[in-house]
Design an enzyme around this catalytic site. Structure first.
Site, mmCIF file in Angstrom:
data_model
loop_
_atom_site.group_PDB
_atom_site.id
_atom_site.type_symbol
_atom_site.label_atom_id
_atom_site.label_comp_id
_atom_site.label_asym_id
_atom_site.label_seq_id
_atom_site.Cartn_x
_atom_site.Cartn_y
_atom_site.Cartn_z
ATOM 1 C CG ASN A 32 -2.013 1.033 1.105
ATOM 2 O OD1 ASN A 32 -2.383 1.456 0.011
ATOM 3 N ND2 ASN A 32 -2.499 1.486 2.232
ATOM 4 C CG HIS A 37 5.971 2.909 1.656
ATOM 5 N ND1 HIS A 37 4.619 3.114 1.670
ATOM 6 C CD2 HIS A 37 6.254 2.148 2.740
ATOM 7 C CE1 HIS A 37 4.089 2.496 2.705
ATOM 8 N NE2 HIS A 37 5.053 1.911 3.385
ATOM 9 C CG ASP A 152 6.732 3.290 11.774
ATOM 10 O OD1 ASP A 152 5.666 3.377 12.391
ATOM 11 O OD2 ASP A 152 6.800 3.254 10.532
HETATM 12 O O1 PAF Z 1 7.096 -0.455 9.010
HETATM 13 C C1 PAF Z 1 6.583 -1.425 8.415
HETATM 14 O O2 PAF Z 1 5.989 -1.288 7.341
HETATM 15 C C2 PAF Z 1 6.676 -2.809 9.035
HETATM 16 O O3 PAF Z 1 6.610 -2.748 10.419
HETATM 17 C C3 PAF Z 1 7.919 -3.587 8.569
HETATM 18 C C4 PAF Z 1 9.207 -2.909 9.002
HETATM 19 C C5 PAF Z 1 7.906 -3.732 7.060
HETATM 20 C C6 PAF Z 1 7.911 -4.995 9.191
HETATM 21 O O4 PAF Z 1 6.781 -5.706 8.826
#
Ligand code: PAF
Length: 286
Positions: A32, A37, A152
């Site tokens: 998604n 990203h 995060d």
């Molecule tokens: O941040 C994320 O999208 C997820 O926690 C990760 C690092 C891909 C692990 O599933």
């Protein structure tokens, strides 16, 4: 862009690149994909010659009442975005391939202490799921560098500590949070929000900015800054989970001598699809 579903095919490709003397960067995602990203991919491209992105919605990091089933799966759109951004390969393993013995019998990785505070306190087992899957994915891909977003913040710290504690031969790179013009941190969960709710969600960033200014002005009164900002969010319509000022080094409560701090926030907002939990953070030096 190449698409690998099988680990053996991915490993074959990585070993070919290695034979050619090329370095490999890795961006693990749950798909998604949004601009945030794609900026992780830009960062990986600065540090490595080939970039692999994984898309795997990791059931181990979702709690029982969390949105695993609702998590959007948008593989075709993700592949188009990755191709346009110049990723070299996407790896999409199945749950069965990642956890062939099931979730409960599977060996897990847990980084103690840090995994149990802040988001870890509200989401028991979440960071165990994150550490386990990231450890597995790093072992599968064996990259030189792996890139994670600072949005995060606690997750990044858990992953850094895991890589360090387990002597993993990979550099973990943290990328600055990608924000919309309103200040709202880019997140897949923003997709659950209407335009109006997104505007409201940007209050989180504003509350952190006001906390950052207050820290500069009255830096010894952190508890009252936390309380004021929690109230500010509540008045704006959120259900705050925490609004906490911690030290950057280990996310514990700062002493008066600590200068490098980070404001961490988690708050729930009512959305069309139910309740959405948003997190954000802001580093501040006093
Ligand atoms: O941040 C994320 O999208 C997820 O926690 C990760 C690092 C891909 C692990 O599933």
């Amino acid at each position: 862009m190449k698409h690998f579903e099988q680990l053996s095919d991915l490993r074959e490709q990585v070993s070919q690149w290695r034979k050619q003397g090329l370095t490999v960067g890795f961006v693990p995602t749950m798909g998604n994909l949004h601009e945030g990203h794609l900026q992780l991919i830009d960062t990986a491209q600065k540090h490595a010659e080939k970039v692999i992105v994984s898309i795997f919605v990791n059931p181990m990091q979702f709690g029982e009442n969390e949105d695993l089933d609702a998590y959007p799966r948008t593989l075709e759109a993700d592949k188009t975005a990755l191709t346009m951004r110049g990723a070299d390969a996407v790896f999409t393993p199945s749950v069965k391939d990642v956890y062939p013995r099931g979730l409960t019998a599977q060996t897990f990785v847990e980084v103690p202490e840090i995994s149990n505070i802040l988001c870890g306190a509200s989401r028991p087992g979440h960071f165990r799921g994150v550490a386990t899957v990231v450890c597995k994915l790093l072992n599968m891909v064996q990259p030189d560098v792996a890139v994670f977003g600072k949005k995060d913040y606690q997750q990044l710290m858990v992953i850094r500590l895991m890589a360090q504690d387990l002597s993993m031969p990979v550099s973990i790179i943290g990328m600055e949070t990608s924000r919309e013009e309103s200040g709202l941190a880019r997140s897949s969960r923003n997709g659950f929000l209407s335009a109006e709710q997104k505007q409201l969600a940007s209050e989180i960033y504003k509350s952190m900015q006001s906390a950052a200014s207050a820290i500069q002005e009255q830096s010894n009164n952190l508890k009252s800054i936390e309380a004021d900002c929690t109230e500010q969010l509540r008045r704006a319509g959120f259900k705050p989970d925490y609004f906490s000022i911690r030290r950057q080094s280990d996310l514990l409560e700062p002493t008066t001598r600590d200068t490098d701090l980070v404001i961490l926030v988690a708050a729930y907002i009512e959305s069309a699809t139910g309740t959405t939990r948003l997190i954000d953070n802001l580093e501040v030096v006093r």
